[in-house]
Design a protein around this motif. Structure first.
Motif, PDB file in Angstrom:
ATOM      1  N   SER A 187      37.408  41.373  35.591  1.00  0.00           N
ATOM      2  CA  SER A 187      36.130  40.745  35.221  1.00  0.00           C
ATOM      3  C   SER A 187      35.016  41.467  35.581  1.00  0.00           C
ATOM      4  O   SER A 187      35.044  42.212  36.896  1.00  0.00           O
ATOM      5  CB  SER A 187      36.136  39.220  35.921  1.00  0.00           C
ATOM      6  OG  SER A 187      34.654  38.679  35.843  1.00  0.00           O
ATOM      7  N   ALA A 188      34.019  41.846  34.999  1.00  0.00           N
ATOM      8  CA  ALA A 188      32.902  42.356  35.356  1.00  0.00           C
ATOM      9  C   ALA A 188      31.745  41.800  36.089  1.00  0.00           C
ATOM     10  O   ALA A 188      30.646  42.183  36.660  1.00  0.00           O
ATOM     11  CB  ALA A 188      32.013  43.414  34.404  1.00  0.00           C
ATOM     12  N   ASP A 189      31.984  40.634  35.993  1.00  0.00           N
ATOM     13  CA  ASP A 189      31.166  39.397  36.607  1.00  0.00           C
ATOM     14  C   ASP A 189      31.510  39.281  38.145  1.00  0.00           C
ATOM     15  O   ASP A 189      32.787  39.141  38.660  1.00  0.00           O
ATOM     16  CB  ASP A 189      31.288  37.969  35.944  1.00  0.00           C
ATOM     17  CG  ASP A 189      30.274  36.838  36.802  1.00  0.00           C
ATOM     18  OD1 ASP A 189      28.936  36.843  36.271  1.00  0.00           O
ATOM     19  OD2 ASP A 189      30.720  36.068  37.640  1.00  0.00           O
ATOM     20  N   ILE A 190      30.585  39.581  39.112  1.00  0.00           N
ATOM     21  CA  ILE A 190      30.814  39.614  40.641  1.00  0.00           C
ATOM     22  C   ILE A 190      31.192  38.518  41.119  1.00  0.00           C
ATOM     23  O   ILE A 190      32.476  38.475  41.671  1.00  0.00           O
ATOM     24  CB  ILE A 190      29.512  40.121  41.214  1.00  0.00           C
ATOM     25  CG1 ILE A 190      29.048  41.578  40.629  1.00  0.00           C
ATOM     26  CG2 ILE A 190      29.693  40.015  42.933  1.00  0.00           C
ATOM     27  CD1 ILE A 190      27.423  41.606  41.113  1.00  0.00           C
ATOM     28  N   ARG A 191      30.842  37.311  40.774  1.00  0.00           N
ATOM     29  CA  ARG A 191      31.419  36.043  41.473  1.00  0.00           C
ATOM     30  C   ARG A 191      32.755  35.776  40.873  1.00  0.00           C
ATOM     31  O   ARG A 191      33.562  35.219  41.378  1.00  0.00           O
ATOM     32  CB  ARG A 191      30.159  35.134  41.378  1.00  0.00           C
ATOM     33  CG  ARG A 191      29.070  35.344  42.325  1.00  0.00           C
ATOM     34  CD  ARG A 191      28.258  34.240  42.204  1.00  0.00           C
ATOM     35  NE  ARG A 191      26.779  34.663  43.105  1.00  0.00           N
ATOM     36  CZ  ARG A 191      26.969  34.609  44.499  1.00  0.00           C
ATOM     37  NH1 ARG A 191      27.922  34.047  45.100  1.00  0.00           N
ATOM     38  NH2 ARG A 191      25.808  34.587  44.985  1.00  0.00           N
ATOM     39  N   THR A 192      32.769  35.930  39.589  1.00  0.00           N
ATOM     40  CA  THR A 192      34.111  35.533  38.910  1.00  0.00           C
ATOM     41  C   THR A 192      35.248  36.365  39.555  1.00  0.00           C
ATOM     42  O   THR A 192      36.224  36.031  39.894  1.00  0.00           O
ATOM     43  CB  THR A 192      34.166  35.721  37.480  1.00  0.00           C
ATOM     44  OG1 THR A 192      32.972  34.933  36.901  1.00  0.00           O
ATOM     45  CG2 THR A 192      35.406  35.635  36.772  1.00  0.00           C
ATOM     46  N   ALA A 193      34.897  37.804  39.700  1.00  0.00           N
ATOM     47  CA  ALA A 193      35.902  38.489  40.206  1.00  0.00           C
ATOM     48  C   ALA A 193      36.206  38.229  41.816  1.00  0.00           C
ATOM     49  O   ALA A 193      37.383  38.372  42.218  1.00  0.00           O
ATOM     50  CB  ALA A 193      35.524  40.006  40.103  1.00  0.00           C
ATOM     51  N   ALA A 194      35.303  38.075  42.408  1.00  0.00           N
ATOM     52  CA  ALA A 194      35.360  37.564  43.796  1.00  0.00           C
ATOM     53  C   ALA A 194      36.103  36.450  44.097  1.00  0.00           C
ATOM     54  O   ALA A 194      37.112  36.112  44.797  1.00  0.00           O
ATOM     55  CB  ALA A 194      34.047  37.407  44.546  1.00  0.00           C
ATOM     56  N   ARG A 195      36.184  35.341  43.008  1.00  0.00           N
ATOM     57  CA  ARG A 195      36.622  34.282  43.422  1.00  0.00           C
ATOM     58  C   ARG A 195      38.212  34.239  42.900  1.00  0.00           C
ATOM     59  O   ARG A 195      39.276  33.767  43.325  1.00  0.00           O
ATOM     60  CB  ARG A 195      36.188  33.040  42.215  1.00  0.00           C
ATOM     61  CG  ARG A 195      36.570  31.782  42.153  1.00  0.00           C
ATOM     62  CD  ARG A 195      36.344  31.174  43.480  1.00  0.00           C
ATOM     63  NE  ARG A 195      37.368  30.439  44.176  1.00  0.00           N
ATOM     64  CZ  ARG A 195      37.427  29.543  44.917  1.00  0.00           C
ATOM     65  NH1 ARG A 195      36.105  29.251  45.591  1.00  0.00           N
ATOM     66  NH2 ARG A 195      38.515  29.093  45.680  1.00  0.00           N
ATOM     67  N   GLN A 196      38.550  35.122  42.008  1.00  0.00           N
ATOM     68  CA  GLN A 196      39.725  35.721  41.490  1.00  0.00           C
ATOM     69  C   GLN A 196      40.593  36.337  42.773  1.00  0.00           C
ATOM     70  O   GLN A 196      41.855  35.874  42.982  1.00  0.00           O
ATOM     71  CB  GLN A 196      39.958  36.595  40.146  1.00  0.00           C
ATOM     72  CG  GLN A 196      41.220  36.952  39.772  1.00  0.00           C
ATOM     73  CD  GLN A 196      42.184  35.785  39.342  1.00  0.00           C
ATOM     74  OE1 GLN A 196      41.898  35.294  38.224  1.00  0.00           O
ATOM     75  NE2 GLN A 196      42.923  35.258  40.371  1.00  0.00           N
ATOM     76  N   LEU A 197      39.933  37.321  43.277  1.00  0.00           N
ATOM     77  CA  LEU A 197      40.479  37.779  44.502  1.00  0.00           C
ATOM     78  C   LEU A 197      40.858  36.799  45.470  1.00  0.00           C
ATOM     79  O   LEU A 197      41.897  36.971  46.279  1.00  0.00           O
ATOM     80  CB  LEU A 197      39.730  38.893  44.933  1.00  0.00           C
ATOM     81  CG  LEU A 197      39.585  40.177  43.997  1.00  0.00           C
ATOM     82  CD1 LEU A 197      38.261  41.058  44.619  1.00  0.00           C
ATOM     83  CD2 LEU A 197      40.783  40.870  43.714  1.00  0.00           C
ATOM     84  N   TYR A 198      39.854  35.988  45.711  1.00  0.00           N
ATOM     85  CA  TYR A 198      40.071  34.824  46.731  1.00  0.00           C
ATOM     86  C   TYR A 198      41.140  34.097  46.585  1.00  0.00           C
ATOM     87  O   TYR A 198      41.989  33.552  47.383  1.00  0.00           O
ATOM     88  CB  TYR A 198      38.884  34.120  46.896  1.00  0.00           C
ATOM     89  CG  TYR A 198      38.626  33.017  48.034  1.00  0.00           C
ATOM     90  CD1 TYR A 198      38.320  33.416  49.394  1.00  0.00           C
ATOM     91  CD2 TYR A 198      38.950  31.706  47.856  1.00  0.00           C
ATOM     92  CE1 TYR A 198      38.178  32.564  50.451  1.00  0.00           C
ATOM     93  CE2 TYR A 198      38.839  31.033  48.912  1.00  0.00           C
ATOM     94  CZ  TYR A 198      38.504  31.448  49.862  1.00  0.00           C
ATOM     95  OH  TYR A 198      38.388  30.295  51.174  1.00  0.00           O
ATOM     96  N   ASP A 199      41.266  33.514  45.194  1.00  0.00           N
ATOM     97  CA  ASP A 199      42.316  32.664  44.802  1.00  0.00           C
ATOM     98  C   ASP A 199      43.626  33.433  44.874  1.00  0.00           C
ATOM     99  O   ASP A 199      44.694  32.840  44.822  1.00  0.00           O
ATOM    100  CB  ASP A 199      42.099  32.170  43.567  1.00  0.00           C
ATOM    101  CG  ASP A 199      41.027  31.214  43.036  1.00  0.00           C
ATOM    102  OD1 ASP A 199      40.524  30.871  44.234  1.00  0.00           O
ATOM    103  OD2 ASP A 199      40.550  30.987  42.302  1.00  0.00           O
ATOM    104  N   TRP A 200      43.609  34.743  44.892  1.00  0.00           N
ATOM    105  CA  TRP A 200      45.061  35.532  44.869  1.00  0.00           C
ATOM    106  C   TRP A 200      45.400  35.495  46.429  1.00  0.00           C
ATOM    107  O   TRP A 200      46.354  35.909  46.577  1.00  0.00           O
ATOM    108  CB  TRP A 200      45.013  36.706  44.460  1.00  0.00           C
ATOM    109  CG  TRP A 200      45.146  36.811  43.026  1.00  0.00           C
ATOM    110  CD1 TRP A 200      45.693  35.989  42.145  1.00  0.00           C
ATOM    111  CD2 TRP A 200      44.437  37.838  41.915  1.00  0.00           C
ATOM    112  NE1 TRP A 200      45.931  36.419  40.833  1.00  0.00           N
ATOM    113  CE2 TRP A 200      45.141  37.485  40.621  1.00  0.00           C
ATOM    114  CE3 TRP A 200      43.939  39.023  42.110  1.00  0.00           C
ATOM    115  CZ2 TRP A 200      44.834  38.253  39.689  1.00  0.00           C
ATOM    116  CZ3 TRP A 200      43.679  39.926  40.945  1.00  0.00           C
ATOM    117  CH2 TRP A 200      43.887  39.434  39.790  1.00  0.00           C
TER     118      TRP A 200
END
Length: 274
Positions: A187-200
């Motif tokens: 994802s190139a969307d900052i908050r989407t990417a941050a949320r994904q890393l957080y969920d991992w």
């Protein structure tokens, strides 16, 4: 055994920097810049664990003379980067002319710390078992850059983190830039990417975006340092400061209802205006 506030692990490199004006040989690497940044914090008990070739060992003594505690191992070779820049400093050609031995568990056998920062330069610097072991002793922070670089015939190739679903759950603080976050998450969307890393499993995601670093997990936006020739030190100082003095989560206030807002407005008006 003593317990440090922060223990940084990573190779000190030999860097060959080529520009149109000149060629310079200098030490480098995450652990080197991180150590120079962290030594300015007088209230931090810090240890650097590094590995490098015998010919580069004088760099370790220079750090010790500056007051940095260093546990150094001799590797067959030092990591040797060649960075060639054109007139546009954003355009860089990179080769790895030599690699150091990967880190092993025995190098951290008697080390305890509140934070362990892994400054990986290449994807195979640290075994997965080391992440797991260190996460049981303290909080692990990682600069993702090295995990996304693989060397094939001296050429550096961008890769995904091959065991990221398992590795990321052992990491408390992860620092990435916008290109690295997209490689990891798609994802190139900052908050989407941050949320994904957080969920991992990552508890604190630090994304550097040039002029605007974003810290996800605490809802805090931090202003960036001015970009100049010390930008590498500034980034690592920013990460070091976030480890030593983590900001408290900022609660998000619920927007008041229209009636509550009107009642507040009426209560604060001067009596003659009501």
């Amino acid at each position: 055994m003593p317990k440090y506030d922060i223990c940084c692990l990573g190779h000190i490199t030999l860097d060959k920097v080529v520009t149109p004006q000149r060629t310079v040989y200098m030490p480098g690497g995450t652990s080197f810049y991180f150590s120079h940044a962290i030594r300015h914090f007088q209230d931090v008990d810090y240890l650097l664990i590094t590995s490098l070739g015998e010919s580069e060992m004088p760099v370790v003594e220079e750090l010790r003379n500056l007051g940095v505690a260093v546990q150094a191992s001799t590797s067959g070779k030092s990591v040797y980067f060649e960075n060639i820049y054109g007139e546009n400093q954003d355009n860089r050609t990179q080769r790895v002319l030599a690699k150091a031995d990967p880190f092993a568990l025995h190098q951290v056998q008697n080390v305890d710390a509140t934070y362990f920062h892994l400054g990986a330069l290449l994807a195979d610097d640290f075994p997965l078992q080391m992440l797991k072991e260190l996460s049981q002793r303290g909080l692990v922070s990682v600069d993702a850059q090295g995990y996304l670089r693989e060397v094939r015939e001296q050429q550096v190739h961008a890769i995904d983190w091959h065991n990221k679903p398992e590795a990321l759950r052992y990491i408390h603080t992860l620092k990435v830039n916008e290109q690295e976050m997209e490689i990891l998450t798609g994802s190139a969307d900052i908050r989407t990417a941050a949320r994904q890393l957080y969920d991992w499993g990552v508890r604190e995601v630090l994304i550097t975006l040039g002029s605007l670093p974003l810290k996800y997990g605490c809802s805090v936006v931090l202003p960036a340092y001015c970009a100049n020739r010390w930008r590498a030190l500034a980034v690592h100082a920013l990460l070091a400061d976030s480890l030593v003095h983590p900001p408290k989560p900022v609660p998000v206030a619920k927007a008041p209802s229209a009636s509550a807002a009107e009642n507040h407005r009426q209560a604060t008006l001067p009596s003659e205006s009501r």
